[in-house]
Design a protein around this motif. Structure first.
Motif, PDB file in Angstrom:
ATOM      1  N   SER A   1      28.891  83.538 -31.007  1.00 29.35           N
ATOM      2  CA  SER A   1      28.831  84.350 -32.221  1.00 29.35           C
ATOM      3  C   SER A   1      29.585  83.638 -33.347  1.00 29.35           C
ATOM      4  N   MET A   2      30.675  84.206 -33.851  1.00 26.07           N
ATOM      5  CA  MET A   2      31.451  83.503 -34.866  1.00 26.07           C
ATOM      6  C   MET A   2      31.879  82.133 -34.344  1.00 26.07           C
ATOM      7  N   GLY A   3      32.168  82.056 -33.053  1.00 25.61           N
ATOM      8  CA  GLY A   3      32.515  80.777 -32.444  1.00 25.61           C
ATOM      9  C   GLY A   3      31.332  79.843 -32.330  1.00 25.61           C
ATOM     10  N   GLY A   4      30.116  80.423 -32.219  1.00 21.68           N
ATOM     11  CA  GLY A   4      28.908  79.603 -32.258  1.00 21.68           C
ATOM     12  C   GLY A   4      28.733  78.982 -33.628  1.00 21.68           C
ATOM     13  N   TYR A   5      28.969  79.793 -34.676  1.00 18.40           N
ATOM     14  CA  TYR A   5      28.967  79.261 -36.042  1.00 18.40           C
ATOM     15  C   TYR A   5      30.038  78.181 -36.191  1.00 18.40           C
ATOM     16  N   GLY A   6      31.222  78.455 -35.603  1.00 23.82           N
ATOM     17  CA  GLY A   6      32.308  77.492 -35.688  1.00 23.82           C
ATOM     18  C   GLY A   6      31.959  76.177 -35.019  1.00 23.82           C
ATOM     19  N   THR A   7      31.229  76.245 -33.911  1.00 23.33           N
ATOM     20  CA  THR A   7      30.799  75.046 -33.216  1.00 23.33           C
ATOM     21  C   THR A   7      29.806  74.259 -34.066  1.00 23.33           C
TER      22      THR A   7
END
Length: 241
Positions: A156-162
């Motif tokens: 999610s937000m961490g997917g965007y961060g990745t």
């Protein structure tokens, strides 16, 4: 949660380690002491020089072998796990809700190779790619990390961060392979990360982060010229939100 064990194995096998040819079972991994259950400890924000507070997991063989260097997996959480552990250390426990840190906490983490896992907590509005890179540098300086085997994932937000790490730092960064989960990225910047193996995952019924975002990024990555030596992969889960 089985996805995280799959992605970890995928990282090791799929990754070219940037400059090395693909090795299915390189000796640097198979000669590591087996992980029979290590320890996950909290490092609240501002208790170290790291740009984020984080949980770190050291596999069971880490302390018994002073020469071995271990792969590093960095996991970026979603928006529901943000918090500032400098004011309340217990806030850091939010990162244990999902992904690898949750599996570790439940003692069901059984990766194919012994791996150090770092799970930072974002205390700001959004993940900052340069700070994620600074965290990787901090961990590499304080723990025995195999710097050719550093992997990044997030949901999610961490997917965007990745995706953000890939498109801002990409080939110049420290990551050997990346696995963004239900995120989105800048399709116009795929050349920045053209040498990095990427495997994206998304549910096709996701109403929060549209699956088309993962589809568009992977499509743009694979259509760039020259063609990437390792095409990006995308796994879609039918009916999954």
């Amino acid at each position: 949660m089985k996805i995280y064990l799959i992605l970890l194995l995928a990282c090791f096998v799929f990754s070219s380690c940037k400059k090395d040819k693909v090795e299915v079972e390189p000796s640097a991994l198979i000669n590591l002491p087996a992980d029979e259950g290590g320890e996950q400890t909290a490092q609240p924000y501002l208790s170290t020089d790291a740009p984020y507070g984080f949980y770190i997991y050291l596999p069971s063989g880490y302390n018994s072998n002073a020469e071995a260097r271990f792969p590093l997996l960095v996991f970026l959480h979603g928006s529901g796990e943000k918090g500032n552990s400098s004011t309340n250390a217990n806030t850091l426990d939010l990162v244990l809700r999902n992904g690898p840190p949750r599996l570790i906490q439940k003692k069901t983490w059984k990766p194919p190779y012994s791996t150090i896992v770092v799970s930072p907590q974002c205390h700001e509005n959004w993940w900052d790619a340069k700070k994620v890179d600074a965290l990787i540098t901090y961990v590499s300086e304080h723990y025995r990390i195999n710097k050719r085997r550093i992997y990044l994932t997030g949901l999610s937000m961490g997917g965007y961060g990745t995706f953000s790490y890939l498109t801002e730092l990409g080939n110049a960064g420290q990551v050997a392979a990346a696995v963004p989960i239900c995120g989105g990225g800048s399709n116009s910047k795929v050349k920045v990360c053209s040498a990095i193996p990427i495997w994206a995952f998304h549910g096709d019924a996701d109403k929060t982060v549209l699956p088309q975002l993962s589809i568009d990024f992977v499509t743009a990555f694979n259509q760039q010229t020259p063609t990437p030596s390792i095409p990006a992969l995308l796994t879609m889960y039918a009916g999954v939100g």
